[in-house]
Design a protein around this motif. Structure first.
Motif, PDB file in Angstrom:
ATOM      1  N   SER A  20       0.830  -1.204   0.000  1.00  0.00           N
ATOM      2  CA  SER A  20       0.000   0.000   0.000  1.00  0.00           C
ATOM      3  C   SER A  20       0.865   1.254   0.000  1.00  0.00           C
ATOM      4  CB  SER A  20      -0.957  -0.003   1.196  1.00  0.00           C
ATOM      5  OG  SER A  20      -0.251  -0.126   2.406  1.00  0.00           O
ATOM      6  N   LEU A  23       1.903   1.752  -3.564  1.00  0.00           N
ATOM      7  CA  LEU A  23       0.737   2.214  -4.314  1.00  0.00           C
ATOM      8  C   LEU A  23       0.491   3.699  -4.060  1.00  0.00           C
ATOM      9  CD1 LEU A  23      -1.607   1.225  -6.153  1.00  0.00           C
ATOM     10  CD2 LEU A  23      -2.932   0.870  -4.052  1.00  0.00           C
ATOM     11  N   TYR A  27       0.697   6.615  -6.952  1.00  0.00           N
ATOM     12  CA  TYR A  27      -0.454   7.468  -7.224  1.00  0.00           C
ATOM     13  C   TYR A  27      -0.093   8.940  -7.027  1.00  0.00           C
ATOM     14  CZ  TYR A  27      -4.033   3.697  -7.315  1.00  0.00           C
ATOM     15  OH  TYR A  27      -4.822   2.609  -7.633  1.00  0.00           O
ATOM     16  N   THR A 152      -7.085  -1.946   0.379  1.00  0.00           N
ATOM     17  CA  THR A 152      -6.156  -3.088   0.256  1.00  0.00           C
ATOM     18  C   THR A 152      -6.587  -4.219   1.194  1.00  0.00           C
ATOM     19  OG1 THR A 152      -4.507  -2.155   1.812  1.00  0.00           O
ATOM     20  CG2 THR A 152      -4.248  -1.622  -0.511  1.00  0.00           C
ATOM     21  N   CYS A 177      -8.086  -2.462  -5.683  1.00  0.00           N
ATOM     22  CA  CYS A 177      -6.904  -2.941  -6.389  1.00  0.00           C
ATOM     23  C   CYS A 177      -7.244  -4.048  -7.381  1.00  0.00           C
ATOM     24  CB  CYS A 177      -5.867  -3.448  -5.392  1.00  0.00           C
ATOM     25  SG  CYS A 177      -5.140  -2.140  -4.390  1.00  0.00           S
ATOM     26  N   ILE A 201      -3.179  -0.829 -10.199  1.00  0.00           N
ATOM     27  CA  ILE A 201      -1.892  -0.143 -10.316  1.00  0.00           C
ATOM     28  C   ILE A 201      -1.370  -0.355 -11.728  1.00  0.00           C
ATOM     29  CG2 ILE A 201      -0.482  -2.121  -9.571  1.00  0.00           C
ATOM     30  CD1 ILE A 201       1.281  -0.066  -8.043  1.00  0.00           C
ATOM     31  N   ILE A 305       1.771  -6.263  -6.418  1.00  0.00           N
ATOM     32  CA  ILE A 305       2.585  -5.486  -7.339  1.00  0.00           C
ATOM     33  C   ILE A 305       3.756  -6.325  -7.829  1.00  0.00           C
ATOM     34  CG2 ILE A 305       4.064  -3.449  -7.528  1.00  0.00           C
ATOM     35  CD1 ILE A 305       2.233  -2.175  -5.328  1.00  0.00           C
TER      36      ILE A 305
END
Length: 397
Positions: A20, A23, A27, A152, A177, A201, A305
């Motif tokens: 997170s 992420l 962002y 998440t 996500c 993502i 990810i």
């Protein structure tokens, strides 16, 4: 005039590892490149286990993003927290129990929440990352009208606590996500008044890593499987290592197993198991590109990810079937195998060793999936769509 948005996340920094946290940083920086002014409300902690204050308090700039840091009022005693939390996972809980859990889990930062309450009217939207922590739960109390929740979430015992139900049902919009994460949350909570989208993502086309140099520097002469991330029993690593020992005994030519990341558990004395420690991004990319497959053993994932990064290099994935998210990636991409027990893990390793065409086909499928389904332009368009939805919705009635 730039559009102003705020982020609330438990840790933030270019040098931090965490799903997170990564992420949030991606962002923030990419919205900045799209003309947004982003302010991050976070803590002074580097370590999510203790929340020890290591960054300086106050305002700073991290890769063009304004970051406001607040120190937790107390560090977490992990043993005391586990003694409190583990019985709660298997019994009914009271509001007082759950409040004690939330504050003991931390990071306990009332000063962050007060600052957010004072500033929130100046932002079009406030994006909250990770449902489990105090800043999101308490922040959603003071900025619900402008809230976008990136929870998440995965199926774990705290998800049933009432204190989190209140947080989920306050949010005005969601940026999930993955589709399995969305489906899980929708099945548990009333999101009928919220704007909901799967944002995910993005994955950049990777620069070609120098795999040969990585092999020479690390003295790698054999094929290897790779695990990348926090090496922790809670991430499924203990089970993965047991299954790998089983595969070693059964599969002729079984690849080595390399682990990269911070070590949070004791490792067994398994032959051809190597912990490479915490490595640079360049070395991580080279390790992924040179692996026979990436192993994703965690039963608790909201996106992964690392899985998408590995796919972008054209490498197959071997994933735990206990994670709906990982299985969904494997099925939709046609790029991975998944396992429920030691025998299935072993058979998957055997297939990767003996069937070169299968390995190449899985890798090609994964690269196509990662680079087409997870382009940053489409991800940011969906995220901005949720910001627009919150702006248009106005105050709650």
């Amino acid at each position: 005039m730039k559009r102003r948005v705020a982020f609330v996340v438990q840790r933030y920094g270019a040098d931090l590892v965490g799903g997170s946290e990564t992420l949030a940083r991606e962002y923030a920086e990419r919205l900045g490149a799209r003309g947004f002014e982003v302010t991050v409300f976070t803590t002074t902690a580097r370590d999510y286990v203790t929340w020890k204050s290591e960054y300086p308090e106050g305002a700073s700039d991290v890769n063009g993003v304004r970051v406001l840091r607040f120190a937790a009022e107390r560090e977490r005693d992990l043993r005391a927290f586990n003694n409190l939390a583990e019985p709660m996972y298997v019994r009914a809980t009271t509001p007082d129990d759950e409040r004690a859990f939330l504050e003991a889990q931390g990071p306990f930062v009332p000063s962050l929440v007060r600052a957010l309450a004072a500033a929130q009217a100046g932002f079009e939207a406030v994006l909250f990352f990770t449902y489990l922590y105090y800043p999101s739960v308490e922040g959603l109390r003071v900025a619900a009208d402008r809230s976008i929740f990136i929870p998440t979430a995965h199926d774990e015992p705290p998800l049933r606590f009432g204190v989190f139900r209140e947080a989920f049902e306050r949010a005005r919009a969601y940026a999930f996500c993955s589709a399995p994460e969305r489906d899980l949350v929708v099945s548990r909570f009333d999101l009928s008044r919220a704007s909901v989208d799967v944002v995910g993502i993005g994955v950049d086309p990777p620069p070609p890593p120098d795999v040969e140099e990585f092999r020479i520097v690390r003295n790698i002469t054999r094929p290897y499987l790779l695990y990348a991330g926090r090496i922790d029993a809670g991430k499924g690593c203990d089970e993965m290592l047991r299954f790998y020992e089983h595969a070693q005994a059964e599969v002729m030519g079984c690849p080595d197993l390399f682990l990269i990341g911070n070590l949070a558990m004791e490792l067994p004395k398994t032959p051809r198991l190597r912990h490479l420690g915490f490595v640079s991004e360049e070395d991580k990319r080279a390790a992924m590109a040179g692996a026979e497959a990436l192993i994703c053993p965690s039963p608790y994932e909201s996106l992964s990810i690392t899985l998408l990064e590995s796919m972008s290099f054209g490498r197959p994935v071997l994933a735990s079937s206990r994670s709906d998210v990982l299985v969904d990636h494997c099925v939709r991409s046609g790029a991975g195998l998944y396992y429920a027990n030691a025998d299935e893990f072993t058979e998957a390793v055997r297939l990767l060793v003996i069937d070169g065409p299968l390995q190449r086909r899985l890798g090609e499928n994964g690269k196509r999936y990662a680079l087409t389904q997870f382009s940053w332009d489409s991800v940011l368009d969906r995220l901005i769509g949720q910001i627009d939805a919150v702006k248009a919705s106005g105050p709650a009635t």
